[in-house]
Motif scaffolding. Sequence first.
Motif, PDB file in Angstrom:
ATOM      1  N   VAL A   7      48.289 -22.806  -8.900  1.00 18.23           N
ATOM      2  CA  VAL A   7      46.991 -23.086  -8.304  1.00 18.23           C
ATOM      3  C   VAL A   7      46.725 -21.951  -7.334  1.00 18.23           C
ATOM      4  N   SER A   8      45.796 -21.097  -7.676  1.00 22.75           N
ATOM      5  CA  SER A   8      45.538 -19.944  -6.827  1.00 22.75           C
ATOM      6  C   SER A   8      44.348 -20.171  -5.904  1.00 22.75           C
ATOM      7  N   ARG A   9      43.543 -21.170  -6.228  1.00 20.71           N
ATOM      8  CA  ARG A   9      42.390 -21.473  -5.386  1.00 20.71           C
ATOM      9  C   ARG A   9      42.053 -22.938  -5.556  1.00 20.71           C
ATOM     10  N   PHE A  10      41.825 -23.626  -4.434  1.00 23.34           N
ATOM     11  CA  PHE A  10      41.430 -25.025  -4.462  1.00 23.34           C
ATOM     12  C   PHE A  10      40.325 -25.182  -3.433  1.00 23.34           C
ATOM     13  N   GLN A  11      39.149 -25.482  -3.910  1.00 28.41           N
ATOM     14  CA  GLN A  11      37.972 -25.491  -3.053  1.00 28.41           C
ATOM     15  C   GLN A  11      37.452 -26.913  -2.899  1.00 28.41           C
ATOM     16  N   GLY A  13      34.062 -28.543  -1.319  1.00 30.16           N
ATOM     17  CA  GLY A  13      32.765 -28.102  -0.814  1.00 30.16           C
ATOM     18  C   GLY A  13      32.703 -26.593  -0.897  1.00 30.16           C
ATOM     19  N   GLN A  14      32.410 -25.956   0.198  1.00 29.46           N
ATOM     20  CA  GLN A  14      32.313 -24.500   0.234  1.00 29.46           C
ATOM     21  C   GLN A  14      33.593 -23.824   0.722  1.00 29.46           C
ATOM     22  N   GLU A  15      34.618 -24.611   1.045  1.00 27.84           N
ATOM     23  CA  GLU A  15      35.809 -24.084   1.692  1.00 27.84           C
ATOM     24  C   GLU A  15      37.003 -24.021   0.740  1.00 27.84           C
ATOM     25  N   ASP A  16      37.643 -22.856   0.680  1.00 26.21           N
ATOM     26  CA  ASP A  16      38.874 -22.691  -0.087  1.00 26.21           C
ATOM     27  C   ASP A  16      40.012 -23.208   0.790  1.00 26.21           C
ATOM     28  N   ILE A  17      40.658 -24.298   0.351  1.00 29.21           N
ATOM     29  CA  ILE A  17      41.725 -24.898   1.154  1.00 29.21           C
ATOM     30  C   ILE A  17      43.114 -24.540   0.641  1.00 29.21           C
ATOM     31  N   ILE A 134      23.861 -31.693  -3.317  1.00 26.71           N
ATOM     32  CA  ILE A 134      24.444 -30.605  -4.105  1.00 26.71           C
ATOM     33  C   ILE A 134      23.391 -29.664  -4.687  1.00 26.71           C
ATOM     34  N   GLU A 135      22.192 -30.124  -4.828  1.00 27.61           N
ATOM     35  CA  GLU A 135      21.166 -29.350  -5.544  1.00 27.61           C
ATOM     36  C   GLU A 135      21.036 -27.919  -5.032  1.00 27.61           C
ATOM     37  N   ASN A 136      21.063 -27.745  -3.722  1.00 29.77           N
ATOM     38  CA  ASN A 136      20.919 -26.401  -3.149  1.00 29.77           C
ATOM     39  C   ASN A 136      22.146 -25.525  -3.345  1.00 29.77           C
ATOM     40  N   GLN A 137      23.283 -26.116  -3.702  1.00 34.46           N
ATOM     41  CA  GLN A 137      24.527 -25.377  -3.835  1.00 34.46           C
ATOM     42  C   GLN A 137      24.922 -25.083  -5.279  1.00 34.46           C
ATOM     43  N   LYS A 138      24.224 -25.665  -6.238  1.00 35.31           N
ATOM     44  CA  LYS A 138      24.654 -25.518  -7.638  1.00 35.31           C
ATOM     45  C   LYS A 138      24.710 -24.066  -8.085  1.00 35.31           C
ATOM     46  N   SER A 139      23.759 -23.239  -7.652  1.00 36.45           N
ATOM     47  CA  SER A 139      23.792 -21.833  -8.065  1.00 36.45           C
ATOM     48  C   SER A 139      25.000 -21.113  -7.459  1.00 36.45           C
ATOM     49  N   GLU A 140      25.367 -21.474  -6.223  1.00 38.05           N
ATOM     50  CA  GLU A 140      26.571 -20.886  -5.620  1.00 38.05           C
ATOM     51  C   GLU A 140      27.827 -21.320  -6.361  1.00 38.05           C
ATOM     52  N   TYR A 141      27.877 -22.578  -6.752  1.00 41.03           N
ATOM     53  CA  TYR A 141      29.025 -23.065  -7.518  1.00 41.03           C
ATOM     54  C   TYR A 141      29.111 -22.368  -8.871  1.00 41.03           C
ATOM     55  N   ALA A 155      38.161 -23.241 -14.003  1.00 37.07           N
ATOM     56  CA  ALA A 155      37.590 -24.057 -12.931  1.00 37.07           C
ATOM     57  C   ALA A 155      37.591 -25.520 -13.371  1.00 37.07           C
ATOM     58  N   ILE A 156      38.262 -26.357 -12.612  1.00 37.20           N
ATOM     59  CA  ILE A 156      38.314 -27.798 -12.877  1.00 37.20           C
ATOM     60  C   ILE A 156      37.659 -28.490 -11.695  1.00 37.20           C
ATOM     61  N   THR A 157      36.807 -29.450 -12.003  1.00 38.65           N
ATOM     62  CA  THR A 157      36.030 -30.119 -10.970  1.00 38.65           C
ATOM     63  C   THR A 157      36.361 -31.608 -10.942  1.00 38.65           C
TER      64      THR A 157
END
Length: 174
Positions: A7-11, A13-17, A134-141, A155-157
């Motif tokens: 697991v190299s990245r686990f996000q 919201g907007q934060e990589d934890i 979430i609507e405003n963030q979908k393009s960032e995701y 990417a797994i959600t």
Amino acid sequence: MFPKRAVSRFQIGQEDISGGNFSSKMSQTVLELLKQGVGASILVPGNGSPSNTNGLIISWVENKWNIDIESYLKERFEIVSHRKLSSNKEGRGVLLRRKGNGENIWVSHWKGGANTILDMCSHYYDWEGQIHEIENQKSEYELEKKKIEDNGMRAITFAYKQTEVKKLVEDGLC
């Protein structure tokens, strides 16, 4: 021979934890939902051992938060139903009910491809437990998902919804 995977990245919201010390600062609500969502497939009858990817994520969460996900889930929840999404969509849903609470509250947990699961969501949690539209963030995701895939990763959600209806719901998820 298989390539070594991690697991190299686990996000959340907007934060990589995946790095740093978020463990002590993370909302208990978000941590509880993370444990449930990551491990829910363990409770599915006949599911056998977790897939390589699922096993990797479960192991990462167990190591990061020093918990046995399977024991945690089996002590607290019972599985009500489960199913895969339609053949052209990648994902699996599990409906859980908390044991011994005397209430009729069910929780739907979904896990799968980012496009599929994000389309089912109307809100998301940040790591502090705040809920956002979430609507405003979908393009960032979408951009984050593309970066992940461009680096040869997947990417797994995860998503969930608490409900008073004994039904595995697919919309309005967080």
